[in-house]
Design a protein around this motif. Sequence first.
Motif, PDB file in Angstrom:
ATOM      1  N   LEU A 117      65.939  -1.652  -3.735  1.00  0.00           N
ATOM      2  CA  LEU A 117      65.341  -2.313  -2.691  1.00  0.00           C
ATOM      3  C   LEU A 117      64.585  -1.756  -1.679  1.00  0.00           C
ATOM      4  CD1 LEU A 117      68.364  -4.882  -2.281  1.00  0.00           C
ATOM      5  CD2 LEU A 117      66.139  -5.469  -3.100  1.00  0.00           C
ATOM      6  N   LEU A 118      65.124  -0.698  -1.251  1.00  0.00           N
ATOM      7  CA  LEU A 118      64.562   0.222  -0.450  1.00  0.00           C
ATOM      8  C   LEU A 118      63.070   0.725  -1.021  1.00  0.00           C
ATOM      9  CD1 LEU A 118      67.609   2.324   1.237  1.00  0.00           C
ATOM     10  CD2 LEU A 118      65.793   0.430   2.293  1.00  0.00           C
ATOM     11  N   GLU A 119      63.244   1.295  -2.259  1.00  0.00           N
ATOM     12  CA  GLU A 119      62.039   1.631  -3.237  1.00  0.00           C
ATOM     13  C   GLU A 119      60.634   0.664  -3.114  1.00  0.00           C
ATOM     14  OE1 GLU A 119      63.042   3.579  -6.642  1.00  0.00           O
ATOM     15  OE2 GLU A 119      64.151   5.435  -5.533  1.00  0.00           O
ATOM     16  N   HIS A 120      61.381  -0.590  -3.031  1.00  0.00           N
ATOM     17  CA  HIS A 120      60.470  -1.780  -3.186  1.00  0.00           C
ATOM     18  C   HIS A 120      60.104  -2.531  -1.936  1.00  0.00           C
ATOM     19  CE1 HIS A 120      61.494  -0.994  -7.403  1.00  0.00           C
ATOM     20  NE2 HIS A 120      60.023  -1.566  -7.508  1.00  0.00           N
ATOM     21  N   ASP A 121      60.330  -1.815  -0.727  1.00  0.00           N
ATOM     22  CA  ASP A 121      59.837  -2.029   0.682  1.00  0.00           C
ATOM     23  C   ASP A 121      60.670  -3.100   1.139  1.00  0.00           C
ATOM     24  OD1 ASP A 121      57.955   0.048   0.576  1.00  0.00           O
ATOM     25  OD2 ASP A 121      56.436  -1.339  -0.478  1.00  0.00           O
ATOM     26  N   PHE A 122      61.954  -3.180   0.970  1.00  0.00           N
ATOM     27  CA  PHE A 122      62.862  -4.492   1.535  1.00  0.00           C
ATOM     28  C   PHE A 122      63.568  -3.292   2.603  1.00  0.00           C
ATOM     29  CE2 PHE A 122      62.273  -6.433  -2.557  1.00  0.00           C
ATOM     30  CZ  PHE A 122      62.119  -7.748  -1.930  1.00  0.00           C
ATOM     31  N   LYS A 123      64.050  -4.036   3.635  1.00  0.00           N
ATOM     32  CA  LYS A 123      64.914  -3.348   4.762  1.00  0.00           C
ATOM     33  C   LYS A 123      66.298  -3.736   4.257  1.00  0.00           C
ATOM     34  CE  LYS A 123      61.152  -3.468   8.116  1.00  0.00           C
ATOM     35  NZ  LYS A 123      60.433  -4.608   8.746  1.00  0.00           N
ATOM     36  N   VAL A 124      67.260  -2.828   4.340  1.00  0.00           N
ATOM     37  CA  VAL A 124      68.487  -3.218   3.785  1.00  0.00           C
ATOM     38  C   VAL A 124      69.611  -2.963   4.924  1.00  0.00           C
ATOM     39  CG1 VAL A 124      70.369  -2.288   2.115  1.00  0.00           C
ATOM     40  CG2 VAL A 124      67.949  -2.489   1.298  1.00  0.00           C
ATOM     41  N   HIS A 125      70.445  -3.798   5.256  1.00  0.00           N
ATOM     42  CA  HIS A 125      71.229  -3.851   5.943  1.00  0.00           C
ATOM     43  C   HIS A 125      72.584  -3.981   5.337  1.00  0.00           C
ATOM     44  CE1 HIS A 125      68.074  -4.680   9.288  1.00  0.00           C
ATOM     45  NE2 HIS A 125      67.656  -5.301   8.084  1.00  0.00           N
ATOM     46  N   LEU A 126      73.249  -3.053   5.325  1.00  0.00           N
ATOM     47  CA  LEU A 126      74.570  -2.986   4.460  1.00  0.00           C
ATOM     48  C   LEU A 126      75.500  -3.445   5.427  1.00  0.00           C
ATOM     49  CD1 LEU A 126      76.012  -1.902   2.051  1.00  0.00           C
ATOM     50  CD2 LEU A 126      76.473   0.195   3.045  1.00  0.00           C
ATOM     51  N   VAL A 127      76.289  -4.292   5.000  1.00  0.00           N
ATOM     52  CA  VAL A 127      77.264  -4.927   5.538  1.00  0.00           C
ATOM     53  C   VAL A 127      78.729  -4.317   5.300  1.00  0.00           C
ATOM     54  CG1 VAL A 127      78.362  -7.352   6.310  1.00  0.00           C
ATOM     55  CG2 VAL A 127      75.832  -6.943   5.799  1.00  0.00           C
ATOM     56  N   ALA A 128      78.811  -3.023   6.011  1.00  0.00           N
ATOM     57  CA  ALA A 128      79.965  -2.091   5.396  1.00  0.00           C
ATOM     58  C   ALA A 128      81.429  -2.641   5.216  1.00  0.00           C
ATOM     59  CB  ALA A 128      79.956  -1.073   6.229  1.00  0.00           C
ATOM     60  N   ASP A 129      81.848  -3.716   6.339  1.00  0.00           N
ATOM     61  CA  ASP A 129      83.096  -4.416   6.156  1.00  0.00           C
ATOM     62  C   ASP A 129      83.113  -5.315   5.053  1.00  0.00           C
ATOM     63  OD1 ASP A 129      81.684  -6.106   7.971  1.00  0.00           O
ATOM     64  OD2 ASP A 129      83.487  -6.232   9.139  1.00  0.00           O
ATOM     65  N   ALA A 130      82.064  -5.619   4.471  1.00  0.00           N
ATOM     66  CA  ALA A 130      82.150  -6.683   3.354  1.00  0.00           C
ATOM     67  C   ALA A 130      81.548  -6.140   1.931  1.00  0.00           C
ATOM     68  CB  ALA A 130      81.054  -7.828   3.709  1.00  0.00           C
ATOM     69  N   THR A 131      81.732  -4.703   1.826  1.00  0.00           N
ATOM     70  CA  THR A 131      81.529  -3.882   0.916  1.00  0.00           C
ATOM     71  C   THR A 131      82.848  -2.792   0.700  1.00  0.00           C
ATOM     72  OG1 THR A 131      79.284  -3.740   1.445  1.00  0.00           O
ATOM     73  CG2 THR A 131      79.905  -1.878   0.133  1.00  0.00           C
ATOM     74  N   SER A 132      82.980  -2.564  -0.772  1.00  0.00           N
ATOM     75  CA  SER A 132      84.255  -1.772  -0.861  1.00  0.00           C
ATOM     76  C   SER A 132      84.032  -0.955  -2.436  1.00  0.00           C
ATOM     77  CB  SER A 132      85.623  -2.699  -0.967  1.00  0.00           C
ATOM     78  OG  SER A 132      86.547  -1.734  -0.717  1.00  0.00           O
ATOM     79  N   SER A 133      84.945  -0.240  -2.706  1.00  0.00           N
ATOM     80  CA  SER A 133      85.019   0.375  -3.834  1.00  0.00           C
ATOM     81  C   SER A 133      86.740   0.644  -4.075  1.00  0.00           C
ATOM     82  CB  SER A 133      84.586   1.896  -3.735  1.00  0.00           C
ATOM     83  OG  SER A 133      82.829   1.858  -3.848  1.00  0.00           O
ATOM     84  N   ARG A 134      86.827   1.220  -5.254  1.00  0.00           N
ATOM     85  CA  ARG A 134      88.225   1.173  -5.522  1.00  0.00           C
ATOM     86  C   ARG A 134      89.185   2.120  -4.579  1.00  0.00           C
ATOM     87  NH1 ARG A 134      87.400   3.017 -11.278  1.00  0.00           N
ATOM     88  NH2 ARG A 134      85.502   3.333 -10.159  1.00  0.00           N
ATOM     89  N   SER A 135      88.457   3.286  -4.149  1.00  0.00           N
ATOM     90  CA  SER A 135      88.980   3.990  -3.426  1.00  0.00           C
ATOM     91  C   SER A 135      88.169   4.008  -1.979  1.00  0.00           C
ATOM     92  CB  SER A 135      89.169   5.377  -3.980  1.00  0.00           C
ATOM     93  OG  SER A 135      87.860   6.141  -4.074  1.00  0.00           O
ATOM     94  N   ASN A 136      88.863   4.375  -1.187  1.00  0.00           N
ATOM     95  CA  ASN A 136      88.150   4.452   0.455  1.00  0.00           C
ATOM     96  C   ASN A 136      87.325   5.698   0.350  1.00  0.00           C
ATOM     97  OD1 ASN A 136      87.877   3.358   3.069  1.00  0.00           O
ATOM     98  ND2 ASN A 136      88.907   5.264   3.895  1.00  0.00           N
ATOM     99  N   ASP A 137      87.583   6.819  -0.170  1.00  0.00           N
ATOM    100  CA  ASP A 137      86.739   7.840  -0.289  1.00  0.00           C
ATOM    101  C   ASP A 137      85.252   7.475  -0.779  1.00  0.00           C
ATOM    102  OD1 ASP A 137      88.562   9.339   0.924  1.00  0.00           O
ATOM    103  OD2 ASP A 137      89.349  10.419  -1.003  1.00  0.00           O
ATOM    104  N   HIS A 138      85.478   6.755  -2.126  1.00  0.00           N
ATOM    105  CA  HIS A 138      84.166   6.170  -2.862  1.00  0.00           C
ATOM    106  C   HIS A 138      83.403   5.235  -1.907  1.00  0.00           C
ATOM    107  CE1 HIS A 138      85.625   7.293  -7.063  1.00  0.00           C
ATOM    108  NE2 HIS A 138      85.230   8.471  -6.377  1.00  0.00           N
ATOM    109  N   LYS A 139      84.220   4.555  -1.127  1.00  0.00           N
ATOM    110  CA  LYS A 139      83.322   3.745  -0.189  1.00  0.00           C
ATOM    111  C   LYS A 139      82.596   4.367   0.832  1.00  0.00           C
ATOM    112  CE  LYS A 139      83.909   0.130   3.386  1.00  0.00           C
ATOM    113  NZ  LYS A 139      84.856  -0.988   3.997  1.00  0.00           N
ATOM    114  N   ILE A 140      83.354   5.120   1.293  1.00  0.00           N
ATOM    115  CA  ILE A 140      82.910   6.066   2.481  1.00  0.00           C
ATOM    116  C   ILE A 140      81.530   6.931   1.869  1.00  0.00           C
ATOM    117  CG2 ILE A 140      83.071   8.119   4.054  1.00  0.00           C
ATOM    118  CD1 ILE A 140      85.927   6.921   4.393  1.00  0.00           C
ATOM    119  N   LEU A 141      81.759   7.487   0.937  1.00  0.00           N
ATOM    120  CA  LEU A 141      80.690   8.320   0.114  1.00  0.00           C
ATOM    121  C   LEU A 141      79.355   7.314  -0.091  1.00  0.00           C
ATOM    122  CD1 LEU A 141      79.348  10.675  -0.841  1.00  0.00           C
ATOM    123  CD2 LEU A 141      80.558  10.600  -3.032  1.00  0.00           C
TER     124      LEU A 141
END
Length: 180
Positions: A117-141
């Motif tokens: 999305l960024l490479e195609h000129d969109f402005k990305v607003h990552l909603v961090a508390d509505a995003t996750s991974s299996r591990s917290n470390d992977h989410k943070i990274l």
Amino acid sequence: MLTAKDSILLIVDVQGQLAQIMNQTAQLHHNLSILISGAQLLDIPIIWIEQLPNKLGQTSPELVRLLEKSTQPIAKSHFSAWQCQDIQTQLKQLNRPNVLLAGIEAHVCVYQTCQDLLEHDFKVHLVADATSSRSNDHKILGIQMMMNLGAKLTNVESTLFEIQHQASGETFKALLKLIK
């Protein structure tokens, strides 16, 4: 400043058994429910994506009940949603520069979607508390990787109130009910 007229919500791959084993899955689903309901209240278009739903399963039922009010899922096979022609077409037709990005997993599908999305000129607003991974470390990274690319970091409440702009009116009252 984000507005309802220049934003779109992209929900990535919150499906099947994988969604149930995310780090803090109950909080993730709660936050996604608020974000989806808030976007619908503010008339923000939603693109709902599923990764290989015939293999990984459908979107979590509590999210389906909300999402199906305003949209239908789009299946994809690439990790990045951008690689799906139907998603590219929808994004181009909507012609909104700001993408509110949420879903799973932060370090794989959300990250690769953000990058494209960024490479195609969109402005990305990552909603961090509505995003996750299996591990917290992977989410943070994953979040750090997206920020390094230029994504802006936000959360559900900040996003919805930024778009609302003012603490008055019926929409504001309805947003308060969602958040409390």
